[in-house]
Design a protein around this motif. Structure first.
Motif, PDB file in Angstrom:
ATOM      1  N   THR A 129       4.754   7.035   0.552  1.00 57.33           N
ATOM      2  CA  THR A 129       5.726   5.946   0.535  1.00 57.33           C
ATOM      3  C   THR A 129       5.029   4.628   0.258  1.00 57.33           C
ATOM      4  O   THR A 129       3.926   4.377   0.773  1.00 57.33           O
ATOM      5  N   LEU A 130       5.667   3.782  -0.539  1.00 59.82           N
ATOM      6  CA  LEU A 130       5.179   2.426  -0.764  1.00 59.82           C
ATOM      7  C   LEU A 130       5.667   1.552   0.376  1.00 59.82           C
ATOM      8  O   LEU A 130       6.864   1.485   0.655  1.00 59.82           O
ATOM      9  N   TYR A 131       4.724   0.876   1.043  1.00 57.94           N
ATOM     10  CA  TYR A 131       5.039  -0.002   2.160  1.00 57.94           C
ATOM     11  C   TYR A 131       4.659  -1.440   1.824  1.00 57.94           C
ATOM     12  O   TYR A 131       3.786  -1.683   0.974  1.00 57.94           O
ATOM     13  N   CYS A 132       5.296  -2.370   2.524  1.00 61.98           N
ATOM     14  CA  CYS A 132       4.801  -3.739   2.563  1.00 61.98           C
ATOM     15  C   CYS A 132       4.654  -4.154   4.017  1.00 61.98           C
ATOM     16  O   CYS A 132       5.602  -4.030   4.800  1.00 61.98           O
ATOM     17  N   PHE A 150       0.839  -1.192   0.000  1.00 59.75           N
ATOM     18  CA  PHE A 150       0.000   0.000   0.000  1.00 59.75           C
ATOM     19  C   PHE A 150       0.876   1.245   0.000  1.00 59.75           C
ATOM     20  O   PHE A 150       2.068   1.192   0.315  1.00 59.75           O
ATOM     21  N   VAL A 151       0.276   2.386  -0.348  1.00 64.84           N
ATOM     22  CA  VAL A 151       0.948   3.687  -0.352  1.00 64.84           C
ATOM     23  C   VAL A 151       0.325   4.544   0.740  1.00 64.84           C
ATOM     24  O   VAL A 151      -0.902   4.671   0.819  1.00 64.84           O
ATOM     25  N   ALA A 152       1.155   5.115   1.582  1.00 61.92           N
ATOM     26  CA  ALA A 152       0.667   5.966   2.674  1.00 61.92           C
ATOM     27  C   ALA A 152       1.783   6.897   3.102  1.00 61.92           C
ATOM     28  O   ALA A 152       2.952   6.700   2.748  1.00 61.92           O
ATOM     29  N   SER A 153       1.435   7.910   3.878  1.00 59.19           N
ATOM     30  CA  SER A 153       2.423   8.804   4.479  1.00 59.19           C
ATOM     31  C   SER A 153       2.413   8.570   5.979  1.00 59.19           C
ATOM     32  O   SER A 153       1.348   8.448   6.591  1.00 59.19           O
ATOM     33  N   SER A 154       3.594   8.513   6.574  1.00 61.52           N
ATOM     34  CA  SER A 154       3.692   8.287   8.004  1.00 61.52           C
ATOM     35  C   SER A 154       3.202   9.528   8.753  1.00 61.52           C
ATOM     36  O   SER A 154       3.159  10.627   8.188  1.00 61.52           O
ATOM     37  N   PRO A 155       2.834   9.388  10.040  1.00 55.16           N
ATOM     38  CA  PRO A 155       2.312  10.536  10.796  1.00 55.16           C
ATOM     39  C   PRO A 155       3.267  11.723  10.880  1.00 55.16           C
ATOM     40  O   PRO A 155       2.830  12.861  11.001  1.00 55.16           O
ATOM     41  N   ASP A 156       4.573  11.478  10.797  1.00 51.69           N
ATOM     42  CA  ASP A 156       5.547  12.569  10.918  1.00 51.69           C
ATOM     43  C   ASP A 156       6.118  13.001   9.568  1.00 51.69           C
ATOM     44  O   ASP A 156       7.125  13.689   9.515  1.00 51.69           O
ATOM     45  N   GLN A 214       3.919   4.946 -10.478  1.00 51.65           N
ATOM     46  CA  GLN A 214       4.486   6.242 -10.886  1.00 51.65           C
ATOM     47  C   GLN A 214       5.209   6.853  -9.700  1.00 51.65           C
ATOM     48  O   GLN A 214       4.647   7.001  -8.623  1.00 51.65           O
ATOM     49  N   ILE A 215       6.487   7.209  -9.917  1.00 45.37           N
ATOM     50  CA  ILE A 215       7.286   7.793  -8.843  1.00 45.37           C
ATOM     51  C   ILE A 215       7.883   9.117  -9.307  1.00 45.37           C
ATOM     52  O   ILE A 215       7.994   9.391 -10.504  1.00 45.37           O
ATOM     53  N   ARG A 216       8.270   9.926  -8.328  1.00 46.84           N
ATOM     54  CA  ARG A 216       8.838  11.256  -8.588  1.00 46.84           C
ATOM     55  C   ARG A 216      10.229  11.339  -7.981  1.00 46.84           C
ATOM     56  O   ARG A 216      10.494  10.789  -6.907  1.00 46.84           O
ATOM     57  N   ALA A 235       4.961  -3.019   9.091  1.00 49.90           N
ATOM     58  CA  ALA A 235       5.134  -2.454   7.750  1.00 49.90           C
ATOM     59  C   ALA A 235       6.519  -1.845   7.624  1.00 49.90           C
ATOM     60  O   ALA A 235       6.996  -1.173   8.540  1.00 49.90           O
ATOM     61  N   GLN A 236       7.151  -2.071   6.479  1.00 42.39           N
ATOM     62  CA  GLN A 236       8.456  -1.496   6.191  1.00 42.39           C
ATOM     63  C   GLN A 236       8.374  -0.685   4.900  1.00 42.39           C
ATOM     64  O   GLN A 236       7.743  -1.115   3.931  1.00 42.39           O
ATOM     65  N   PRO A 237       8.993   0.519   4.872  1.00 50.31           N
ATOM     66  CA  PRO A 237       8.964   1.325   3.649  1.00 50.31           C
ATOM     67  C   PRO A 237       9.837   0.710   2.555  1.00 50.31           C
ATOM     68  O   PRO A 237      10.923   0.214   2.822  1.00 50.31           O
ATOM     69  N   LEU A 238       9.329   0.765   1.331  1.00 51.66           N
ATOM     70  CA  LEU A 238      10.061   0.244   0.178  1.00 51.66           C
ATOM     71  C   LEU A 238      10.539   1.345  -0.755  1.00 51.66           C
ATOM     72  O   LEU A 238      11.634   1.255  -1.308  1.00 51.66           O
ATOM     73  N   LEU A 239       9.737   2.397  -0.924  1.00 46.22           N
ATOM     74  CA  LEU A 239      10.043   3.409  -1.935  1.00 46.22           C
ATOM     75  C   LEU A 239       9.315   4.702  -1.597  1.00 46.22           C
ATOM     76  O   LEU A 239       8.106   4.688  -1.329  1.00 46.22           O
ATOM     77  N   ASN A 240      10.046   5.832  -1.628  1.00 46.86           N
ATOM     78  CA  ASN A 240       9.456   7.141  -1.351  1.00 46.86           C
ATOM     79  C   ASN A 240       8.974   7.818  -2.627  1.00 46.86           C
ATOM     80  O   ASN A 240       9.309   7.416  -3.739  1.00 46.86           O
ATOM     81  N   ASN A 241       8.204   8.885  -2.426  1.00 47.87           N
ATOM     82  CA  ASN A 241       7.739   9.751  -3.517  1.00 47.87           C
ATOM     83  C   ASN A 241       6.934   8.982  -4.566  1.00 47.87           C
ATOM     84  O   ASN A 241       7.148   9.126  -5.773  1.00 47.87           O
ATOM     85  N   VAL A 242       6.017   8.166  -4.094  1.00 50.11           N
ATOM     86  CA  VAL A 242       5.122   7.421  -4.988  1.00 50.11           C
ATOM     87  C   VAL A 242       3.895   8.283  -5.258  1.00 50.11           C
ATOM     88  O   VAL A 242       3.184   8.680  -4.333  1.00 50.11           O
ATOM     89  N   GLU A 243       3.642   8.580  -6.514  1.00 49.60           N
ATOM     90  CA  GLU A 243       2.502   9.420  -6.866  1.00 49.60           C
ATOM     91  C   GLU A 243       1.279   8.609  -7.266  1.00 49.60           C
ATOM     92  O   GLU A 243       0.154   9.090  -7.150  1.00 49.60           O
TER      93      GLU A 243
END
Length: 304
Positions: A185-188, A174-180, A251-253, A196-204
């Motif tokens: 970010t793409l998480y699994c 899933f794609v979400a933004s952390s509270p801070d 899609q990423i930026r 959940a661990q982040p896999l990739l930032n700036n996912v549009e």
């Protein structure tokens, strides 16, 4: 007495000409340096986007290909495998949400039911993993390389003859933004340590379209989003077993503003876009065949 020789100097014109030439050479060198530096940053950003995006796509593709896998126990119609739930019933290999999960992050209780939107897509895959554990090869672990605990097989189930225990991996992307942070970010989220661990930032954008076959067929006849698949009938497990392929788009930026001109690209919907913020965009698209799901869809439809 001889007078000392007079040393000739530079005239004002010669001094001005030499100064102008020196300034021109300095300007040329500076321009070449800045151009080379900008070109290097652009190439480096393109390479980083390609590598990061390919890694994330590869992980999601591998999980989708394994969806619904189980060791064959009986080759009847339908076939019986050891991909089961705790009560012995067949497990569900795939489930998607068109607008993401309800609350996949946070310190409270996580909710992986489908959100009402707006939001980018999310999906869940499950499969029978290996009994031995090796994080380097991915055996017996979830998407975050944590060991999946074994589950007891009911002693009256045919799979009990193969092994009294099975390991079922359950991974949610899933794609979400952390509270801070406001960065998408793409998480699994894996069931190995239930985190959940982040896999990739700036996912549009993360988009999945599902190729759905008719019962008793393995050829997709319609391309639907997750909400449309869920609306096929009240039996959600039967609905998702009809999915035999997935069109996956990411899609990423880029993080740095390196573009010298607006970038023209096609997004996951195939719409023409123009990015004028000097940040690069990269769109990855794959179609993944779900071999285990295709085999399951060949089972005869339930009797009316």
């Amino acid at each position: 007495m001889l007078k000392p020789a007079v040393q000739p100097g530079f005239s004002l014109v010669e001094l001005l000409v030499s100064t102008a030439l020196g300034a021109a050479l300095l300007l040329l060198s500076t321009t070449l340096y800045l151009s080379s530096k900008a070109s290097f940053r652009l190439s480096d950003e393109k390479l980083r986007l390609q590598q990061d995006g390919s890694h994330a796509m590869g992980l999601m593709e591998r999980n989708l290909r394994q969806a619904g896998f189980g060791n064959l126990v009986s080759a009847g119609m339908p076939a019986i495998t050891d991909f089961i739930q705790a009560d012995g019933r067949p497990a569900q290999g795939l489930r998607g949400c068109a607008h993401g999960f309800a609350t996949p992050l946070g310190s409270g209780k996580k909710d992986f039911s489908c959100g009402s939107g707006p939001g980018t897509a999310a999906f869940e895959v499950a499969y029978r993993t290996d009994d031995y554990v090796d994080s380097a090869s991915g055996a017996g672990v979830d998407c975050n390389s944590y060991k999946v605990d074994p589950m007891a097989v009911p002693d009256d189930h045919p799979a009990y003859r193969l092994s009294p225990q099975v390991r079922i991996a359950l991974n949610r992307f899933f794609v979400a933004s952390s509270p801070d942070s406001s960065v998408n970010t793409l998480y699994c989220h894996g069931n190995g340590n239930n985190s959940a661990q982040p896999l990739l930032n700036n996912v549009e954008q993360l988009q999945l379209m599902y190729g759905v076959a008719a019962a008793g067929d393995a050829t997709p006849g319609q391309l639907l989003d997750a909400s449309q698949v869920a609306a096929l009938s009240e039996d959600q497990q039967a609905n998702w077993k009809r999915v035999v392929s997935v069109r996956l788009c990411l899609q990423i930026r880029g993080e740095q503003m390196v573009g010298a001109a607006p970038q023209h690209y096609l997004d996951c919907d195939g719409a023409a876009r123009v990015a004028g913020d000097r940040s690069l965009r990269q769109v990855f698209m794959r179609t993944v065949t779900l071999r285990n799901q295709a085999a399951a869809s060949l089972a005869p439809p339930p009797a009316p």
